[in-house]
Design a protein around this motif. Structure first.
Motif, mmCIF file in Angstrom:
data_model
loop_
_atom_site.group_PDB
_atom_site.id
_atom_site.type_symbol
_atom_site.label_atom_id
_atom_site.label_comp_id
_atom_site.label_asym_id
_atom_site.label_seq_id
_atom_site.Cartn_x
_atom_site.Cartn_y
_atom_site.Cartn_z
ATOM 1 N N ILE A 74 0.838 -1.207 0.000
ATOM 2 C CA ILE A 74 0.000 0.000 0.000
ATOM 3 C C ILE A 74 0.865 1.246 0.000
ATOM 4 O O ILE A 74 0.616 2.215 -0.730
ATOM 5 N N ALA A 75 1.931 1.222 0.818
ATOM 6 C CA ALA A 75 2.787 2.406 0.959
ATOM 7 C C ALA A 75 3.620 2.669 -0.281
ATOM 8 O O ALA A 75 3.853 3.824 -0.647
ATOM 9 N N THR A 76 4.063 1.610 -0.958
ATOM 10 C CA THR A 76 4.989 1.788 -2.072
ATOM 11 C C THR A 76 4.315 1.818 -3.436
ATOM 12 O O THR A 76 4.763 2.505 -4.351
ATOM 13 N N VAL A 77 3.226 1.063 -3.580
ATOM 14 C CA VAL A 77 2.557 0.967 -4.880
ATOM 15 C C VAL A 77 1.160 1.572 -4.841
ATOM 16 O O VAL A 77 0.679 2.100 -5.849
ATOM 17 N N GLY A 78 0.511 1.514 -3.682
ATOM 18 C CA GLY A 78 -0.881 1.966 -3.569
ATOM 19 C C GLY A 78 -1.056 3.405 -3.164
ATOM 20 O O GLY A 78 -2.179 3.821 -2.851
ATOM 21 N N GLY A 79 0.017 4.174 -3.139
ATOM 22 C CA GLY A 79 -0.105 5.594 -2.817
ATOM 23 C C GLY A 79 -0.303 5.886 -1.347
ATOM 24 O O GLY A 79 -0.497 7.038 -0.962
ATOM 25 N N GLY A 80 -0.302 4.860 -0.497
ATOM 26 C CA GLY A 80 -0.399 5.072 0.952
ATOM 27 C C GLY A 80 -1.794 5.098 1.506
ATOM 28 O O GLY A 80 -1.972 5.134 2.720
ATOM 29 N N SER A 81 -2.806 5.092 0.650
ATOM 30 C CA SER A 81 -4.184 5.136 1.132
ATOM 31 C C SER A 81 -4.659 3.728 1.448
ATOM 32 O O SER A 81 -4.824 2.900 0.541
ATOM 33 N N THR A 82 -4.895 3.451 2.736
ATOM 34 C CA THR A 82 -5.282 2.110 3.151
ATOM 35 C C THR A 82 -6.642 1.715 2.599
ATOM 36 O O THR A 82 -6.825 0.610 2.079
ATOM 37 N N GLU A 83 -7.611 2.608 2.720
ATOM 38 C CA GLU A 83 -8.972 2.276 2.317
ATOM 39 C C GLU A 83 -9.167 2.351 0.805
ATOM 40 O O GLU A 83 -9.994 1.629 0.247
ATOM 41 N N HIS A 84 -8.414 3.216 0.145
ATOM 42 C CA HIS A 84 -8.564 3.369 -1.316
ATOM 43 C C HIS A 84 -7.188 3.367 -1.988
ATOM 44 O O HIS A 84 -6.771 4.370 -2.564
ATOM 45 N N PRO A 85 -6.475 2.241 -1.908
ATOM 46 C CA PRO A 85 -5.134 2.202 -2.506
ATOM 47 C C PRO A 85 -5.197 2.338 -4.028
ATOM 48 O O PRO A 85 -6.074 1.755 -4.678
ATOM 49 N N SER A 86 -4.271 3.093 -4.569
ATOM 50 C CA SER A 86 -4.284 3.352 -6.021
ATOM 51 C C SER A 86 -3.458 2.301 -6.757
ATOM 52 O O SER A 86 -2.520 2.613 -7.492
ATOM 53 N N PHE A 87 -3.814 1.042 -6.582
ATOM 54 C CA PHE A 87 -3.099 -0.051 -7.231
ATOM 55 C C PHE A 87 -3.281 -0.035 -8.752
ATOM 56 O O PHE A 87 -2.529 -0.697 -9.477
ATOM 57 N N TYR A 88 -4.280 0.691 -9.232
ATOM 58 C CA TYR A 88 -4.558 0.714 -10.668
ATOM 59 C C TYR A 88 -3.461 1.425 -11.457
ATOM 60 O O TYR A 88 -3.442 1.389 -12.688
ATOM 61 N N ASN A 89 -2.511 2.056 -10.780
ATOM 62 C CA ASN A 89 -1.402 2.728 -11.470
ATOM 63 C C ASN A 89 -0.320 1.747 -11.911
ATOM 64 O O ASN A 89 0.591 2.136 -12.639
ATOM 65 N N SER A 90 -0.408 0.485 -11.437
ATOM 66 C CA SER A 90 0.609 -0.505 -11.784
ATOM 67 C C SER A 90 -0.053 -1.752 -12.356
ATOM 68 O O SER A 90 -0.700 -2.514 -11.630
ATOM 69 N N PRO A 91 0.088 -1.990 -13.666
ATOM 70 C CA PRO A 91 -0.476 -3.219 -14.254
ATOM 71 C C PRO A 91 0.058 -4.484 -13.589
ATOM 72 O O PRO A 91 -0.688 -5.452 -13.405
ATOM 73 N N ALA A 92 1.339 -4.477 -13.212
ATOM 74 C CA ALA A 92 1.908 -5.662 -12.554
ATOM 75 C C ALA A 92 1.220 -5.909 -11.218
ATOM 76 O O ALA A 92 0.911 -7.052 -10.861
ATOM 77 N N MET A 93 0.955 -4.852 -10.481
ATOM 78 C CA MET A 93 0.295 -4.981 -9.189
ATOM 79 C C MET A 93 -1.115 -5.519 -9.364
ATOM 80 O O MET A 93 -1.570 -6.371 -8.585
ATOM 81 N N MET A 94 -1.814 -5.050 -10.361
ATOM 82 C CA MET A 94 -3.178 -5.526 -10.597
ATOM 83 C C MET A 94 -3.188 -6.996 -10.973
ATOM 84 O O MET A 94 -4.092 -7.737 -10.595
ATOM 85 N N ASP A 95 -2.168 -7.446 -11.738
ATOM 86 C CA ASP A 95 -2.049 -8.869 -12.038
ATOM 87 C C ASP A 95 -1.880 -9.673 -10.747
ATOM 88 O O ASP A 95 -2.559 -10.678 -10.528
ATOM 89 N N LEU A 96 -0.948 -9.242 -9.918
ATOM 90 C CA LEU A 96 -0.620 -9.983 -8.696
ATOM 91 C C LEU A 96 -1.812 -10.049 -7.742
ATOM 92 O O LEU A 96 -1.952 -11.009 -6.985
ATOM 93 N N LEU A 97 -2.664 -9.030 -7.782
ATOM 94 C CA LEU A 97 -3.794 -8.964 -6.850
ATOM 95 C C LEU A 97 -5.066 -9.600 -7.387
ATOM 96 O O LEU A 97 -6.082 -9.629 -6.686
ATOM 97 N N ASN A 98 -5.023 -10.097 -8.636
ATOM 98 C CA ASN A 98 -6.243 -10.658 -9.221
ATOM 99 C C ASN A 98 -7.356 -9.597 -9.247
ATOM 100 O O ASN A 98 -8.522 -9.885 -9.034
ATOM 101 N N LEU A 99 -6.959 -8.332 -9.519
ATOM 102 C CA LEU A 99 -7.908 -7.220 -9.529
ATOM 103 C C LEU A 99 -8.673 -7.206 -10.856
ATOM 104 O O LEU A 99 -8.074 -7.132 -11.934
ATOM 105 N N ARG A 100 -9.995 -7.258 -10.737
ATOM 106 C CA ARG A 100 -10.827 -7.281 -11.947
ATOM 107 C C ARG A 100 -11.699 -6.040 -12.074
ATOM 108 O O ARG A 100 -11.835 -5.502 -13.175
#
Length: 870
Positions: free
Chosen positions: A651-677
């Motif tokens: 969350i701190a390094t890739v998600g922008g630090g926001s616990t409740e609304h992490p910005s994981f959508y900025n990293s395609p690799a992160m979205m792959d790893l998280l199974n984010l659909r």
């Protein structure tokens, strides 16, 4: 005038009053006018009055169909369907998959299940539920603990020879102090349970010291063990820790007092030994919980070191990260909600800094209410402390209260707080130092009972004129101060507004509205100033009435009945005027039901989840982050005060630090790893790589070519954690082809072929089954958070090692062939803890059973020996 002539004059006045009234003189001994209720009914009526007052105050939530619809309560209700699901599967809920891509639910104290092995506590809970059966199921049990808390203070004061009335005033203060009443209104229910047991622990510690005989030692130790077990079962670790600190200070002070008086230490040793034995039993009865907590702690943000502490450059400048020290929280995070010394004024004038929420402008980040425990209680506590200052128990209470106040200052008093934070074990795992003020509240309420004892004793001491003089001056002084406040407070408005303008809130208001709204500070501050002024008048008036009433009482100008009724009314008014505002925010039960009704976007996602496993990222402001867990939708965000450190690092390094609304959508690799659909938005918007698939009350975006929950990779490489995070941040690798390990990479990994396949065959809370077919030695990546303390992988029934993959996920090596791969969650700590809890329960029952048998036997023998009357 000499003392003799003054006394003669007073006697003449008394005789004259008696002649006029034609009744007994008011100057009769204390024991004749201290109470107007028959002694055998005093305790029942006093505690009955306390319970009626509590029920009347909380009536809207007990019988009026109202609820506290606040974030902490909704967060708890959000996992209620998870608990039902675990019960249906026959599982104890140890792992929750619905927040933060999965985390321990029991070790993190998020949830608990059926603990029938702790049968004594089950009986305790059953008695609680039975008592509050006619009341609201949600609020009744916690409101009862406010009564239990007050009754504990009452029993402690009765143990110290206070009358029923004196004890009732102290009990009322404990049950109605705004400092603790606020907890139920914001959903901090476990705090109430923990605090309610503190007076009982002190009570039995005193009984262990005072009672003689090994049977009394066993009885009081056994009852104390149950009290401490309820304290520990509250699972509010911070409050439990503060309670233990208070007990330690109490025993240390009692030892010092014993040695200074050159008294035998046997009684002290007896009490301390009994307490330690009882505490050990009480903790062992919850061994399943605390072994799980200890195990999880080393993997959470309160025990593991953040990668951003080692490599600060990994955290984006915009990230609101909170790096930990490796053994606890960071200093800045831990000292949030330090109680500034200037806020001590709120002990007397509750709304000096506003009442809380939008009206608060004090030094803390925010607060829901002032830390008020009654101006009347405060005055009586000071009286009790001064009058009984030579009594060891009173000194111990004073020491505990003062230490609690100084520790609550946190960063504002580093001389004490910093050594504790840096050196006292586990102290740095907690935030909000102001929470420890509850120990000051308890000390003040007990000392208030002592204060009323002092008043009655001074009244009875006819010959001791010197003890009456301070009360005379206090009565005069309070009257003068009340008049001065009435006349002079309005002239303080300018300085009050200046203080408001210099505060953090004031600066924010000026920065936001100062250019557009003239005199914005005055407009914002005027209603707060009027509220403060009203509170000041009430506090000063009550202080005047109380001190004048005390003086008139000790001078025998007011009967005991009138005095007791008057004091009780003053105390009720004192608390009611502050507490009543806490119920302003109650909502109807219908609103709560509506809050958890499935919306159109939820139904859309639930339909999709029936056939495929995926995770969602809610980015909506009108729903709390755990809300979607109620509908059993797996989210990459969430809310919890003790997240897993590996996930917090993401969350701190890739998600922008926001616990409740992490910005994981900025990293395609992160979205792959998280199974984010899916991403859920409040309104339509475009995000690269996503397509709008649903428009209704919310907008749902689906990721194009989203990654599944598990797959085989072509390559496995070893990289440092820093390099892995940087690769995820930049998406410089394809997670569907390459996996990174922090440990040495296994050799001979074969790339998957066209014949290689896998299928998820079963998915549960604690289990994930896959049917796989491999053509060689393949590496399986699983989009599940890595947690070594309990997760096991079985390939055809044989356990294989789970490797920490891509920094925070799981990977296993699968040999060639068709296999059944099972991931199961079976923490050993929980299994061991269950047996320890069960055996501790059995041991305590045997002790209590032996004492009950011995009592019945002795009673029967006494009845046989008693002479029979003819």
């Amino acid at each position: 005038m000499s003392k003799a002539s003054a006394k003669a004059t007073r006697n003449k006045k008394s005789a004259k009053s008696s002649a006029i009234l034609g009744k007994k003189t008011l100057r009769e001994p204390l024991q004749k006018d201290s109470s107007f209720i028959p002694e055998k009914y005093e305790d029942v009526l006093a505690l009955g009055f306390l319970w009626v007052a509590i029920v009347f105050f909380f009536w809207p939530v007990l019988f009026g169909g109202k609820v506290f619809l606040v974030p902490d309560n909704t967060a708890s209700l959000s996992i209620s369907t998870f608990l039902e699901e675990a019960k249906k599967e026959g599982l104890f809920p140890l792992w929750i998959p619905y927040i933060f891509s999965g985390m321990p639910s029991y070790g993190s104290l998020l949830a608990t299940g059926d603990r029938s092995f702790d049968f004594l506590y089950v009986l305790w809970q059953g008695a609680i539920r039975l008592f509050v059966l006619p009341m609201s199921k949600e609020a009744g049990w916690i409101v009862l603990y406010y009564f239990i808390f007050g009754a504990g203070i009452y029993a402690l004061l009765r143990q110290k020879s206070a009358t029923a009335f004196q004890s009732l005033v102290g009990a009322f203060g404990g049950s109605f102090a705004t400092l603790s009443v606020v907890w139920v209104t914001v959903g901090h229910n476990t705090k109430v349970v923990a605090v309610a047991m503190i007076p009982y622990a002190l009570l039995f510690a005193e009984r262990l010291r005072q009672k003689e005989g090994w049977k009394q030692f066993l009885l009081n130790s056994a009852l104390l063990a149950m009290v401490l077990h309820v304290l520990v079962r509250s699972t509010h670790v911070q409050m439990i820790y503060y309670a233990v600190m208070a007990f330690g200070a109490y025993f240390l002070f009692e030892l010092i007092a014993t040695l200074s008086k050159k008294e035998p230490v046997q009684r002290w040793l007896q009490s301390a030994a009994g307490f330690l034995i009882a505490f050990l039993i009480g903790v062992l009865m919850s061994a399943d919980t605390y072994l799980s907590v200890m195990e999880y702690s080393s993997h959470s943000i309160r025990g593991a070191e953040s990668i951003t502490k080692t490599y600060p450059e990994l955290a984006p400048e915009s990230a609101d990260s909170k790096p930990t020290s490796g053994t606890g929280l960071s200093y800045d995070y831990a000292t949030n909600w330090s109680f500034a010394p200037s806020e001590v004024i709120t002990f007397f004038v509750p709304s000096y800094y506003g009442y809380g929420d939008q009206t608060y402008w004090g030094p803390q980040i925010f607060t829901h209410s002032p830390n008020f425990f009654g101006a009347s209680i405060l005055i009586l506590a000071i009286v009790g402390l001064i009058y009984y200052r030579k009594e060891a128990f009173v000194q111990a209470l004073a020491v505990v209260g003062v230490l609690a106040l100084l520790i609550s200052f946190g960063k504002y008093f580093p001389l004490l707080f910093d050594p504790l934070f840096n050196h006292l074990p586990f102290f740095n795992k907690f935030r909000a130092p102001s929470m420890i003020l509850v120990l000051l509240e308890i000390s003040a309420c007990v000392l208030a009972g002592y204060g009323l004892k002092a008043v009655f004793e001074v009244r009875a001491a006819d010959e001791n004129e010197s003890e009456r003089v301070p009360f005379r001056f206090a009565a005069i002084g309070s009257s003068v101060l009340f008049l001065a406040s009435v006349v002079g407070v309005s002239g303080c408005k300018t300085s009050y507004f200046e203080g408001l303008s210099k505060s953090d809130i004031g600066q924010q208001i000026l920065a936001r509205y100062g250019r557009e709204v003239p005199n914005v500070i005055a407009q914002f501050g005027q209603p707060i100033f009027e509220m403060m002024k009203t509170d000041l008048f009430i506090s000063m008036m009550l202080a005047m009435f109380l001190l004048v009433g005390i003086f008139m009482f000790i001078e025998r100008k007011v009967p005991a009945v009138v005095f007791q009724v008057g004091v009780m009314l003053l105390v009720i008014v004192d608390f009611w005027r502050a507490d009543a505002r806490l119920l302003d925010g109650v909502k109807s039960a219908q609103e709560q039901q509506q809050y958890f009704q499935a919306t159109d976007e939820v139904k859309f996602l639930q339909e999709k989840a029936e056939s495929e496993k995926f995770r969602i990222l809610p980015l909506v402001a009108d729903r709390k982050s755990n809300w979607y867990a109620y509908f059993k939708l797996e989210s990459v965000g969430g809310y919890h005060a003790a997240k897993m450190q590996l996930y917090q690092d993401l969350i701190a390094t890739v998600g922008g630090g926001s616990t409740e609304h992490p910005s994981f959508y900025n990293s395609p690799a992160m979205m792959d790893l998280l199974n984010l659909r899916y991403i859920i938005l409040s309104r339509a918007a475009e995000i690269p790589g996503f397509t709008i698939v649903f428009s209704g009350s919310k907008t749902i975006l689906e990721r194009n070519n989203w990654a599944p929950r598990a797959w085989f990779v072509k390559n496995v490489e070893q990289k440092s954690d820093k390099e892995i995070i940087e690769a995820i941040q930049s998406s410089s690798f394809n997670p569907r082809e390459t996996a990174f390990l922090s440990s040495p990479a296994p050799e001979g990994i074969d790339a998957p072929s066209a014949e290689t396949n896998l299928k998820i065959t079963n998915s549960g809370l604690h289990q994930l089954d896959l049917a796989v077919k491999t053509t060689g030695k393949h590496f399986l990546f699983l989009s599940e958070v890595f947690y070594p303390a309990g997760w096991k992988c079985l390939i055809d029934g044989n356990e294989t090692e789970i490797l920490r993959t891509n920094f925070a996920f799981r990977g296993v090596i699968v040999p060639a062939g068709a296999h059944e791969v099972k991931f199961v969650f079976e923490p050993t700590s929980f299994a061991i803890g269950k047996y320890l809890a069960l055996f501790s329960n059995i041991f305590l029952v045997l002790v209590l059973g032996f004492l009950a048998f011995d009592w019945v036997k002795n009673r029967g023998e006494k009845n046989k020996e008693a002479p029979t009357e003819k």
